[in-house]
Design an enzyme around this catalytic site. Structure first.
Site, mmCIF file in Angstrom:
data_model
loop_
_atom_site.group_PDB
_atom_site.id
_atom_site.type_symbol
_atom_site.label_atom_id
_atom_site.label_comp_id
_atom_site.label_asym_id
_atom_site.label_seq_id
_atom_site.Cartn_x
_atom_site.Cartn_y
_atom_site.Cartn_z
ATOM 1 N N GLU A 134 5.342 4.143 -5.038
ATOM 2 C CA GLU A 134 6.450 3.581 -4.249
ATOM 3 C C GLU A 134 6.044 2.271 -3.600
ATOM 4 O O GLU A 134 6.815 1.322 -3.544
ATOM 5 C CB GLU A 134 6.891 4.577 -3.164
ATOM 6 N N GLU A 135 4.809 2.239 -3.093
ATOM 7 C CA GLU A 135 4.377 1.101 -2.277
ATOM 8 C C GLU A 135 4.222 -0.194 -3.081
ATOM 9 O O GLU A 135 4.063 -1.265 -2.513
ATOM 10 C CB GLU A 135 3.048 1.434 -1.567
ATOM 11 N N HIS A 195 2.361 0.913 8.115
ATOM 12 C CA HIS A 195 1.371 0.264 7.248
ATOM 13 C C HIS A 195 0.100 -0.147 7.984
ATOM 14 O O HIS A 195 -0.761 -0.802 7.409
ATOM 15 C CB HIS A 195 1.961 -0.918 6.466
ATOM 16 N N ASP A 239 3.163 7.234 6.606
ATOM 17 C CA ASP A 239 3.934 6.683 5.479
ATOM 18 C C ASP A 239 3.169 6.997 4.197
ATOM 19 O O ASP A 239 2.236 6.286 3.861
ATOM 20 C CB ASP A 239 4.125 5.176 5.660
HETATM 21 CO CO CO Z 1 5.189 2.209 3.010
HETATM 22 ZN ZN ZN Z 2 7.002 4.757 2.634
#
Ligand code: CO
Ligand code: ZN
Length: 342
Positions: A204-205, A314, A172
């Site tokens: 993004e996170e 994650h 990710d």
């Molecule tokens: Co993520």
């Molecule tokens: Zn992601």
């Protein structure tokens, strides 16, 4: 069909430094990998915008299509250093406490540390406030020679491959990035009228921040975001989900940030059927993606998403199937070559 080694590319991207807001190194690594992989890279120009998004553009006469994958990762940021040299930290993006204990982390300057917890707190009652980071410093003075309050760190772990499975930190969304590089490489072989943008987005996170400004600047007609999605195929999961590892990329229908454009979704299904690519239907009840902010940019964008099924998202040991990534590359390349007629 693949002209680059997905696992090797993932190893490179997984270990590149790039927590949210600190994307300079990962952007550089992506630029190098793209130049090495996409043989007509001269047809593309690229720039880094004010938010730190890395945006490629290939001019076309047709409608504007934005492909987006976030390049930032989750991480931690140092908030305090005590007199004994132990560090406290805050989360950058969504971490789970159980994933952190005894984990190694790495700062941009190469300093490593181990996360541990205050033993006097009962294990079941541990919160993030009870965690600390040990970089092996004798005291605050020594610690501050390598690490300062405000420095970011990421999971430190070597990826591995086992058959079709790849595992490591930051699938990710480094696999989303390499999917788009694969698409750019595939498109070198074809002609297409679309005016193409590929954005490797920042932050993004921490709330889909980079994609928001990138999409506003581009104002595309269509967009497809690529990110990981959860799977329902582990033992005794709490919520039912049909997506599984190794059954093909998932075409997103909905998550917490978006209900995808029906036209884009159908174009992806149609391309999958026409080219014999297996796909799955994704409804992710938790979490969001860049698609959510891209869709709501300016006057609105017809936006969809292709997701790579991923277990243990994650955690430092995320797991995915290389076949799903290969099929995702084929699918997105196919939908572009078919002209994305919606
Ligand atoms: Co993520
Ligand atoms: Zn992601």
């Amino acid at each position: 069909m693949m002209n680059f080694d997905i696992f090797k590319a993932f190893q490179t991207l997984s270990t590149a430094f790039g927590p949210s807001g600190r994307e300079t190194a990962i952007a550089e690594t992506l630029t190098e990998l793209t130049a090495d992989t996409v043989h007509n890279i001269g047809d593309w120009d690229h720039r880094i915008d004010a938010m730190g998004n890395l945006v490629y553009h290939r001019v076309g006469n047709g409608k504007k299509l934005l492909l987006a994958a976030h390049m930032d990762s989750i991480g931690i940021v140092v908030t305090h250093i005590d007199e004994k040299g132990f560090l406290r930290f805050a989360q950058v993006g969504g971490l789970m406490l159980g994933d952190l204990i005894d984990r190694r982390v790495r700062f941009q300057n190469g300093t490593r540390g181990v996360i541990s917890f205050e033993e006097k707190t009962p294990y079941a009652k541990l919160g993030f406030d009870n965690l600390f980071l040990d970089i092996g410093a004798a005291d605050r003075e020594q610690a501050e020679k390598t690490v300062q309050v405000g420095d970011f760190a990421v999971f430190d772990g070597e990826p591995f491959q086992q058959g079709d499975i790849i595992c490591g930190p930051y699938l990710d969304n480094r696999i989303g990035c390499l999917t788009l590089i694969g698409v750019m490489a595939e498109l070198a072989q074809t002609t297409c009228d679309l005016d193409l943008y590929v954005a490797f987005t920042a932050q993004e996170e921490v709330g889909l921040r980079g994609a928001q400004t990138a999409a506003f600047a581009i104002q595309p007609d269509y967009a497809i975001a690529v990110d990981v999605t959860d799977t329902g195929d582990m033992p005794e999961r709490k919520y039912p989900m049909v997506v599984e590892l190794g059954a093909g990329p998932a075409v997103k229908i909905m998550d917490r940030s978006v209900i995808c454009d029906n036209g884009v979704k159908h174009a992806l299904y149609a391309a999958a059927e026409q080219h014999g690519i297996p796909v799955q239907r994704e409804i992710m009840e938790f979490g969001g993606t860049d698609t959510g902010v891209i869709q709501r940019t300016a006057g609105g964008v017809r936006a969809g998403a292709v997701s790579i099924p991923t277990r243990y998202i994650h955690s430092p040991s995320e797991m995915a199937n290389i076949r799903d990534i290969e099929y995702a590359i084929q699918l997105i390349a196919a939908v572009i070559c078919d002209g994305l007629t919606i």
